[in-house]
Design a protein around this motif. Sequence first.
Motif, PDB file in Angstrom:
ATOM      1  N   THR A 282      29.165  43.304  29.229  1.00 10.65           N
ATOM      2  CA  THR A 282      30.299  43.678  29.943  1.00 10.65           C
ATOM      3  C   THR A 282      30.950  42.353  30.725  1.00 10.65           C
ATOM      4  OG1 THR A 282      29.005  45.675  30.633  1.00 10.65           O
ATOM      5  CG2 THR A 282      31.149  45.234  32.347  1.00 10.65           C
ATOM      6  N   TYR A 285      32.892  40.749  27.959  1.00 12.86           N
ATOM      7  CA  TYR A 285      34.220  41.775  27.604  1.00 12.86           C
ATOM      8  C   TYR A 285      35.359  41.448  28.677  1.00 12.86           C
ATOM      9  CZ  TYR A 285      31.934  44.767  24.189  1.00 12.86           C
ATOM     10  OH  TYR A 285      31.330  45.341  22.979  1.00 12.86           O
ATOM     11  N   ASP A 286      34.713  41.444  29.979  1.00 10.66           N
ATOM     12  CA  ASP A 286      35.865  40.961  30.912  1.00 10.66           C
ATOM     13  C   ASP A 286      36.456  39.785  30.779  1.00 10.66           C
ATOM     14  OD1 ASP A 286      35.385  43.650  31.709  1.00 10.66           O
ATOM     15  OD2 ASP A 286      34.237  43.125  33.617  1.00 10.66           O
ATOM     16  N   TYR A 287      35.634  38.589  30.646  1.00 10.03           N
ATOM     17  CA  TYR A 287      36.103  37.264  30.438  1.00 10.03           C
ATOM     18  C   TYR A 287      37.022  37.178  29.316  1.00 10.03           C
ATOM     19  CZ  TYR A 287      36.111  32.427  30.470  1.00 10.03           C
ATOM     20  OH  TYR A 287      36.557  30.935  30.801  1.00 10.03           O
ATOM     21  N   LYS A 289      38.913  39.528  27.741  1.00  9.42           N
ATOM     22  CA  LYS A 289      40.077  40.213  27.959  1.00  9.42           C
ATOM     23  C   LYS A 289      40.945  39.435  28.819  1.00  9.42           C
ATOM     24  CE  LYS A 289      38.572  44.540  29.201  1.00  9.42           C
ATOM     25  NZ  LYS A 289      38.568  45.932  29.497  1.00  9.42           N
ATOM     26  N   GLU A 290      40.436  39.079  29.850  1.00 11.53           N
ATOM     27  CA  GLU A 290      41.213  37.890  30.956  1.00 11.53           C
ATOM     28  C   GLU A 290      41.863  36.769  29.881  1.00 11.53           C
ATOM     29  OE1 GLU A 290      39.176  37.265  34.460  1.00 11.53           O
ATOM     30  OE2 GLU A 290      40.343  35.627  35.061  1.00 11.53           O
TER      31      GLU A 290
END
Length: 385
Positions: A282, A285-287, A289-290
Amino acid sequence: MSEEILFEITKNNLETGMRGYPVGFCPTSFVDPQKGLFYRGEPISELYTQSPEQVIFLLLNGHEPSDIELAEFKKNLGERSQLSQAVTKHIQAMPRAGHPMKLFCSSLLLLGMLEGRGDYKEDCMSVIAKLPMLVATVINYHAGWGETPKPDTDLGYMENFAHMLNVPSVSKEQLAEVMRLFNVLHYDHGGGNLSTFVGKAVASGLEDMYGSLCSAMCGLAGPRHGKANQDCLVFVKEVLDSVGENASVADVEKLIRDRLSNKQLIFGFGHAVLRAEDARATIFYDYSKEHFSDHPLVKIALLLREAGPKVLKENPKISNPYPNVDAMSGTLLTAAGFGFPEYYTVLFGLSRCVGIATQIVYERTQARDGKGTPIVRPKYIYRPM
Ligand code: MLT
């Protein structure tokens, strides 16, 4: 602890990789099937922004460092960080044939031969300090990227690693930040993951820290364990080649169904303990996407995150259809400019040695009121075939 029954063993527990079977205590970390990884009781989602030195201190000492403790710890690491010329020379005399994990495992033994002190605590601190230069030397030599620069004591643990890695044409700042994240997320994963278990088992025979870590890293090298991150990136690339970067979730869903019906593997999903998306995945993924949302591999990995569980959930035999840490780590490293999958397991090892060394110190010097755990000697039931 009271004599409560923790687990009853039946024939069905045999030849199952000891799944769920408790064998000891682990003070450094645990893995909750739903919530994922905790270091010393703190969720990884609250720790991953910290510096490697802060998190390593926490793992080693069980509490977060004060400013003074952190400064001293960084100084201690810096003072021990450089390899002797003899170690470098001997690494560079080894063959470059085969997977770089072979070279990394051999270099751990070599380091122990030349610099080991035969004291678990002392060797734990030294090996953690020297790992960035050891791994940079292994990769630079294996890849033909030239001589490894000396560590710069003004730089942090992973900034130093990025500084020493002669990877061509990449922003060192970006590389250092992604390497920091990768490093912090992989230090430890409970007491029973294969490499950690193996390292502690070998240390239970009183083999020294370096031999124990070498054996642990041989455990990590297999495709069912650490090498899964390399294989997963190859898989994401294959998916990209087959569906293209503008694919939809439906396209990826179809590809997964086709692969399953052709008995081909789907990489990056499932876990022996986790029953939800891996908290480390997770964070990756967040990193991604950013910072890298336009990268074609990131787009594909995000589509796989959506389509994978949907399809895999349909099979009642699959106990965990969710992405694990390997689903995104290689894609992120590639997006950040480190598109060299054969070194991904070595990077995993650079990080995981920290947790294993810490757990070895616990088992050898603190467990059972300081007596240490006995030599590992499970029972096998004789069955003529
Ligand atoms: C790990 O980080 O070691 C892997 O997720 C495998 C495991 O926990 O068994």
